[in-house]
Design an enzyme around this catalytic site. Structure first.
Site, PDB file in Angstrom:
ATOM      1  CG  ASP A   1      -2.049   1.217   1.113  1.00  0.00           C
ATOM      2  OD1 ASP A   1      -2.435   1.469   0.356  1.00  0.00           O
ATOM      3  OD2 ASP A   1      -2.317   1.420   2.190  1.00  0.00           O
TER       4      ASP A   1
ATOM      5  CB  THR B   1      -7.272   2.200  -0.295  1.00  0.00           C
ATOM      6  OG1 THR B   1      -5.876   2.721  -0.296  1.00  0.00           O
ATOM      7  CG2 THR B   1      -7.252   0.916  -1.219  1.00  0.00           C
TER       8      THR B   1
ATOM      9  CD  GLN C   1      -3.986   1.295  -3.251  1.00  0.00           C
ATOM     10  OE1 GLN C   1      -3.685   2.719  -3.255  1.00  0.00           O
ATOM     11  NE2 GLN C   1      -3.452   0.559  -2.290  1.00  0.00           N
TER      12      GLN C   1
END
Length: 284
Positions: free
Chosen positions: A203, A227, A277
């Protein structure tokens, strides 16, 4: 802020046959770091899978911000155990709030054709700039890099300045960046901890890549971000306590969202994980 104790974060308490409890970072961080929740979910699921199966994909949805003042309960559902694959579903809850969901797939060893992208040329980790060197005359970005390294308890090296550097000077650059990283603590060789370490750092910086062309950073008060979903495909074992290179790019942003892609290579140039993502990136 004290460094993150990664081993403590990944040491889940089993509170029921398929429910595991994880602790969160203490304040002042109020919103849980996504990689932390993802790593704990992988630890919870991994403890329920046959020993001969390794994690090959994890698809995650971030439903609500996690509260760092509360523990997180991870409820694991055994979806299927077949001849070659196992599937698990994990839901993370704080009280009556579902904050995260993950679908994970595991595979028994198998042989097949092999190929990977050619690793683009670039400086090795020790030939790349440490934050103190890169930001020697830039106290704002030096403080940002030191905070990131302490928050994640990692060492960082930058082959090239990250996109936030030109963005803060009002310069638009392509939505691409690279970073070398390794944890300050040993992660160990146990497969579930190794995979959780990959998830924890997957991340890192990824969503910020999308802002390079727009002369913005995630710290800009005009931007709201979070996110939405995150996927990791695990190709080969990767120990994040050894140097690995994270190549990141964003091919699209629009309608208040951005899509970012990452590739994690070990120091020998082997592609070990691919990430995607989708995040909320919109004007306030």
């Amino acid at each position: 802020m004290p460094p993150t104790d990664l081993h403590e974060l990944l040491a889940l308490e089993q509170v029921a046959p398929r429910t595991f409890r994880g602790q969160t970072k203490p304040p002042p961080a109020r919103r849980s770091y996504g990689g932390e929740v993802a790593a704990q979910a992988i630890c919870a699921a991994g403890g329920t899978v046959p020993d001969d199966r390794s994690l090959h994909s994890a698809h995650m949805s971030f439903l609500l911000p996690g509260d760092t003042t509360l523990p997180i309960d991870f409820e694991v559902e055994d979806v299927r155990d077949g001849g070659s694959f196992s599937a698990r579903r994990v839901e993370a809850r704080q009280g009556d709030r579902a904050i995260f969901a993950m679908s994970a797939s595991y595979q028994a060893p198998a042989a097949g054709p092999e190929h990977q992208p050619e690793l683009h040329d670039g400086p090795a980790p020790l030939d790349s700039s440490a934050p103190g060197e890169l930001f020697a005359a830039d106290p704002v970005n030096r403080a940002w890099a030191d905070h990131l390294a302490d928050f994640l308890d990692v060492e960082l090296r930058f082959p090239y300045p990250p996109v936030r550097v030109p963005a803060m000077r009002g310069v638009a650059v392509p939505a691409r960046q690279q970073v070398w990283a390794r944890t300050r603590q040993g992660i160990g060789s146990e497969a579930v901890l190794r995979d959780a370490g990959v998830a924890y750092l997957s991340d890192m910086l990824l969503l910020a890549t999308a802002l390079g062309p727009h002369r913005l950073t995630l710290q800009d008060e005009r931007i709201a971000f979070a996110t939405i979903n995150h996927t990791i495909w695990f190709h080969a074992p990767l120990r994040v306590d050894e140097w690995f290179r994270y190549d990141q790019e964003s091919r699209w942003a629009g309608r208040g969202r951005a899509l970012c892609h990452g590739e994690m290579y070990d120091e020998a140039g082997q592609l070990c994980a691919t990430t995607m993502q989708e995040g909320l990136v919109r004007y306030r």
